[in-house]
Scaffold this motif. Structure first.
Motif, PDB file in Angstrom:
ATOM      1  N   ASP A   1     -14.126   1.980   0.459  1.00  0.00           N
ATOM      2  CA  ASP A   1     -12.964   0.813   0.675  1.00  0.00           C
ATOM      3  C   ASP A   1     -11.363   1.408   0.476  1.00  0.00           C
ATOM      4  N   ILE A   2     -11.161   2.348   1.704  1.00  0.00           N
ATOM      5  CA  ILE A   2      -9.800   2.910   2.207  1.00  0.00           C
ATOM      6  C   ILE A   2      -9.067   1.762   2.909  1.00  0.00           C
ATOM      7  N   ILE A   3      -8.028   2.132   2.048  1.00  0.00           N
ATOM      8  CA  ILE A   3      -6.955   1.595   3.910  1.00  0.00           C
ATOM      9  C   ILE A   3      -5.758   2.721   4.293  1.00  0.00           C
ATOM     10  N   SER A   4      -6.319   3.181   5.182  1.00  0.00           N
ATOM     11  CA  SER A   4      -6.004   3.798   6.186  1.00  0.00           C
ATOM     12  C   SER A   4      -4.818   4.307   6.710  1.00  0.00           C
ATOM     13  N   LEU A   5      -2.998   4.230   5.701  1.00  0.00           N
ATOM     14  CA  LEU A   5      -2.389   4.137   6.768  1.00  0.00           C
ATOM     15  C   LEU A   5      -1.541   5.548   7.079  1.00  0.00           C
ATOM     16  N   SER A   6      -2.382   5.583   7.697  1.00  0.00           N
ATOM     17  CA  SER A   6      -2.197   7.742   7.299  1.00  0.00           C
ATOM     18  C   SER A   6      -2.366   8.564   9.075  1.00  0.00           C
ATOM     19  N   ALA A   7      -2.521   7.241   9.700  1.00  0.00           N
ATOM     20  CA  ALA A   7      -3.631   8.251  11.379  1.00  0.00           C
ATOM     21  C   ALA A   7      -1.874   8.206  12.149  1.00  0.00           C
ATOM     22  N   GLY A   8      -2.144   9.449  12.604  1.00  0.00           N
ATOM     23  CA  GLY A   8      -0.919   9.556  13.713  1.00  0.00           C
ATOM     24  C   GLY A   8      -1.577   9.517  14.568  1.00  0.00           C
TER      25      GLY A   8
ATOM     26  N   ARG B   1      -6.701   3.055  -3.174  1.00  0.00           N
ATOM     27  CA  ARG B   1      -6.521   3.201  -2.273  1.00  0.00           C
ATOM     28  C   ARG B   1      -6.264   2.843  -0.836  1.00  0.00           C
ATOM     29  N   VAL B   2      -4.942   3.725  -1.200  1.00  0.00           N
ATOM     30  CA  VAL B   2      -4.218   3.254  -0.264  1.00  0.00           C
ATOM     31  C   VAL B   2      -4.046   5.059   0.039  1.00  0.00           C
ATOM     32  N   ALA B   3      -4.300   5.185   1.915  1.00  0.00           N
ATOM     33  CA  ALA B   3      -4.149   6.643   2.138  1.00  0.00           C
ATOM     34  C   ALA B   3      -2.550   6.657   3.008  1.00  0.00           C
ATOM     35  N   VAL B   4      -2.074   7.106   2.829  1.00  0.00           N
ATOM     36  CA  VAL B   4      -0.110   7.283   3.360  1.00  0.00           C
ATOM     37  C   VAL B   4       0.260   8.766   3.321  1.00  0.00           C
ATOM     38  N   ILE B   5       0.904   9.996   3.984  1.00  0.00           N
ATOM     39  CA  ILE B   5       1.495  11.128   4.113  1.00  0.00           C
ATOM     40  C   ILE B   5       2.258  11.419   2.982  1.00  0.00           C
ATOM     41  N   PRO B   6       2.698  12.528   1.596  1.00  0.00           N
ATOM     42  CA  PRO B   6       3.614  12.511   1.358  1.00  0.00           C
ATOM     43  C   PRO B   6       4.518  13.566   2.087  1.00  0.00           C
ATOM     44  N   GLY B   7       6.521  12.807   1.885  1.00  0.00           N
ATOM     45  CA  GLY B   7       6.865  12.692   2.616  1.00  0.00           C
ATOM     46  C   GLY B   7       7.444  14.060   3.084  1.00  0.00           C
ATOM     47  N   ILE B   8       7.129  15.202   1.662  1.00  0.00           N
ATOM     48  CA  ILE B   8       7.159  16.474   1.799  1.00  0.00           C
ATOM     49  C   ILE B   8       6.649  17.366   2.807  1.00  0.00           C
ATOM     50  N   SER B   9       5.971  16.434   2.777  1.00  0.00           N
ATOM     51  CA  SER B   9       5.046  17.089   4.654  1.00  0.00           C
ATOM     52  C   SER B   9       5.759  16.654   5.272  1.00  0.00           C
ATOM     53  N   PHE B  10       7.338  16.437   5.875  1.00  0.00           N
ATOM     54  CA  PHE B  10       8.278  16.765   6.695  1.00  0.00           C
ATOM     55  C   PHE B  10       9.483  16.983   5.913  1.00  0.00           C
TER      56      PHE B  10
ATOM     57  N   SER C   1       1.828   4.844   8.863  1.00  0.00           N
ATOM     58  CA  SER C   1       1.499   4.522   9.645  1.00  0.00           C
ATOM     59  C   SER C   1       1.131   2.634   9.952  1.00  0.00           C
ATOM     60  N   PHE C   2       1.962   2.550  11.207  1.00  0.00           N
ATOM     61  CA  PHE C   2       1.187   1.220  11.441  1.00  0.00           C
ATOM     62  C   PHE C   2       0.490   1.178  12.708  1.00  0.00           C
ATOM     63  N   ALA C   3       0.037   2.608  12.851  1.00  0.00           N
ATOM     64  CA  ALA C   3      -1.086   2.480  13.887  1.00  0.00           C
ATOM     65  C   ALA C   3      -2.323   2.060  13.166  1.00  0.00           C
ATOM     66  N   THR C   4      -2.804   0.585  13.250  1.00  0.00           N
ATOM     67  CA  THR C   4      -3.762  -0.033  12.608  1.00  0.00           C
ATOM     68  C   THR C   4      -3.577  -1.308  12.621  1.00  0.00           C
ATOM     69  N   SER C   5      -4.597  -2.043  12.371  1.00  0.00           N
ATOM     70  CA  SER C   5      -5.179  -3.706  12.533  1.00  0.00           C
ATOM     71  C   SER C   5      -4.115  -4.703  12.045  1.00  0.00           C
TER      72      SER C   5
ATOM     73  N   ILE D   1      -2.715  -4.025   7.513  1.00  0.00           N
ATOM     74  CA  ILE D   1      -1.286  -3.522   7.351  1.00  0.00           C
ATOM     75  C   ILE D   1      -0.985  -4.735   5.854  1.00  0.00           C
ATOM     76  N   GLU D   2      -1.882  -5.953   6.530  1.00  0.00           N
ATOM     77  CA  GLU D   2      -0.954  -7.033   5.665  1.00  0.00           C
ATOM     78  C   GLU D   2      -1.805  -6.403   3.553  1.00  0.00           C
ATOM     79  N   ASN D   3      -3.146  -5.734   4.077  1.00  0.00           N
ATOM     80  CA  ASN D   3      -3.589  -5.467   3.143  1.00  0.00           C
ATOM     81  C   ASN D   3      -3.087  -4.294   2.423  1.00  0.00           C
ATOM     82  N   GLY D   4      -3.011  -3.331   2.814  1.00  0.00           N
ATOM     83  CA  GLY D   4      -2.574  -2.509   2.548  1.00  0.00           C
ATOM     84  C   GLY D   4      -1.016  -2.407   1.895  1.00  0.00           C
ATOM     85  N   CYS D   5      -0.346  -3.555   2.601  1.00  0.00           N
ATOM     86  CA  CYS D   5       1.019  -3.564   1.445  1.00  0.00           C
ATOM     87  C   CYS D   5       1.000  -4.263   0.474  1.00  0.00           C
ATOM     88  N   GLN D   6      -0.211  -5.223   0.236  1.00  0.00           N
ATOM     89  CA  GLN D   6      -0.377  -5.731  -0.558  1.00  0.00           C
ATOM     90  C   GLN D   6      -0.976  -5.005  -1.843  1.00  0.00           C
TER      91      GLN D   6
END
Ligand code: PMP
Ligand code: GLU
Length: 400
Positions: free
Chosen positions: A44-51, A360-369, A378-382, A386-391
């Motif tokens: 059960d991963i929430i991905s906020l990583s999508a580009g 269980r939330v996927a994000v991208i580390p700032g060091i990559s940028f 990323s908010f390219a998701t439902s 978003i609500e679940n991930g932020c929670q």
């Protein structure tokens, strides 16, 4: 960060070229792929990583590709793209961006990434410096290194809205400065450059004779009633120093179609055409037909996606602003939040690894940028994700 090459080294029997030893693989692609793989395993991963947009490509664009396939549009096209597509891009640039590029100044590429890569390959060599404001989209410095040049990183801060002052830019300019890379709306911050600021940059570019590589891939995903400004349109002389990059991926939800373009002074476009003739040749024939259709006829769906992104941006802004341990930056465009995590005293890689393992939330580390004190969401998701991930992030931060 160890490169793929380093990790596999014991198995190597032949020395690889120096140029690949200097680069690291794209973390954005790697983390998004890892999150997808875990999801497929039932975790059960929430991905906020999508580009990439979570929306499907509009149906009419798909139908245009189907028509092209049925009509036998399955052969090589001219290396730099079909004349129909180059005309459509030229017309789009004139009417939407006020940019005057003739079809023979345009090279259609396998994605905007390929357009940036081609451009840097034909412009940059040993001894050349390329100024890159940071946080930057992670492939820019690697592409400069692959071309043999030196990336000069111009660091910006959240306190300054992730923008730089003209004095800060001036300090980085040397006789070796060849190119300045601009990206508005920006990945990863969503910052959008305004006209007055671009005019200041133009003055410096003219004074010091450097080129501008303007990555406008997110141009239609812009919020708060702001207007996208193409730097090349703001001054007749600067157009002869500007390479404008765009494409289908983000605004038409066409990441998998691999369609982008560069528009440049004719001698630069011709050099890119020549380079491309020895690497990929033309981008996929029926993808080109689909993008031609998209540019001519598809607007409503783009506006619908944009409105959905803006609504999600507002939702995520509200949710992230309520979390005391972090400081989000409100983006005016694209589909990312760059969130300052310095209060947590974790570096961005540790934050990202622990967040995925413990919450269980996927994000991208700032060091990559280029920013270790932030992560990208990323908010390219439902909205539900978003609500679940932020929670989850909120609860996790309470515990650490
Ligand atoms: N520029 C930026 C700023 C991006 O975020 C991306 C996304 N990958 C690209 C270029 C490349 O896009 P494309 O999928 O068209 O290669
Ligand atoms: N541009 C996207 C991102 O930043 C896609 C990944 C990539 O092309 O590196 O996540």
């Amino acid at each position: 960060m160890t490169s793929n090459v380093e990790q596999c080294k014991s198995a190597l029997t032949v020395k690889l070229a120096n140029r690949v030893e200097k680069i690291t693989p794209s973390q954005t692609l790697a983390i998004a792929a890892k999150a997808n793989q875990l999801k497929k395993q039932g975790i059960d991963i929430i991905s906020l990583s999508a580009g990439e947009p979570d929306f499907d490509t509009p149906i009419t664009i798909k139908q245009a590709a189907e028509r092209a396939l049925s009509a036998g549009d399955t052969k090589y096209t001219p290396v730099s793209g079909t004349l129909e597509l180059k005309k459509a891009i030229s017309e789009k640039l004139a009417s939407e961006n006020k940019l005057n590029y003739a079809p023979d100044q345009i090279v259609v590429t396998c994605g905007a990434k390929h357009a940036l890569y081609n451009t840097l390959q034909v412009l940059v060599q040993e001894g050349d410096e390329v100024i890159i404001p940071s946080p930057y989209w992670l492939s820019y410095p690697e592409m400069v290194v692959l071309a043999g040049g030196t990336p000069v990183i111009l660091k910006t801060r959240i306190e300054n809205q992730y923008s730089f002052s003209i004095d800060e830019l001036r300090k980085q300019i040397t006789p070796k400065t060849k190119v300045l890379i601009l990206n508005s709306p920006s990945n990863p911050t969503g910052a959008v450059f305004q006209r007055e600021f671009l005019l200041e940059i133009i003055k410096l570019a003219k004074q010091h004779s450097f080129l501008i590589l303007s990555d406008e891939i997110y141009e239609k995903l812009i919020f708060d009633g702001l207007q996208h400004e193409s730097i090349g349109a703001l001054d007749p002389e600067i157009l002869s120093r500007t390479i404008t990059v765009g494409g289908a991926s983000k605004c038409y939800a066409m990441t998998g179609w691999r369609l982008g373009f560069l528009a440049a002074p004719k001698y630069i476009a011709a050099a890119c055409d020549s380079l491309q003739s020895h690497s990929t040749s033309n981008p996929t024939s029926f993808s080109q037909a689909a993008y031609t259709y998209a540019l001519k006829y598809v607007n409503e769906e783009v506006q619908t996606m944009k409105r959905a992104f803006e609504k999600r941006r507002d939702l995520m802004w509200r949710l992230l602003s309520e979390i005391p341990q972090i400081k989000p930056f409100k983006p005016n465009g694209a589909f990312y939040f760059f969130v300052d995590i310095s209060k947590t005293e974790l570096d961005s890689m540790t934050f990202t690894n622990r967040l995925i393992e413990e919450a269980r939330v996927a994000v991208i580390p700032g060091i990559s940028f280029g920013h270790d004190e932030a992560v990208r969401l990323s908010f390219a998701t439902s909205e539900a994700q978003i609500e679940n991930g932020c929670q989850r992030i909120r609860e996790w931060l309470k515990k650490i």
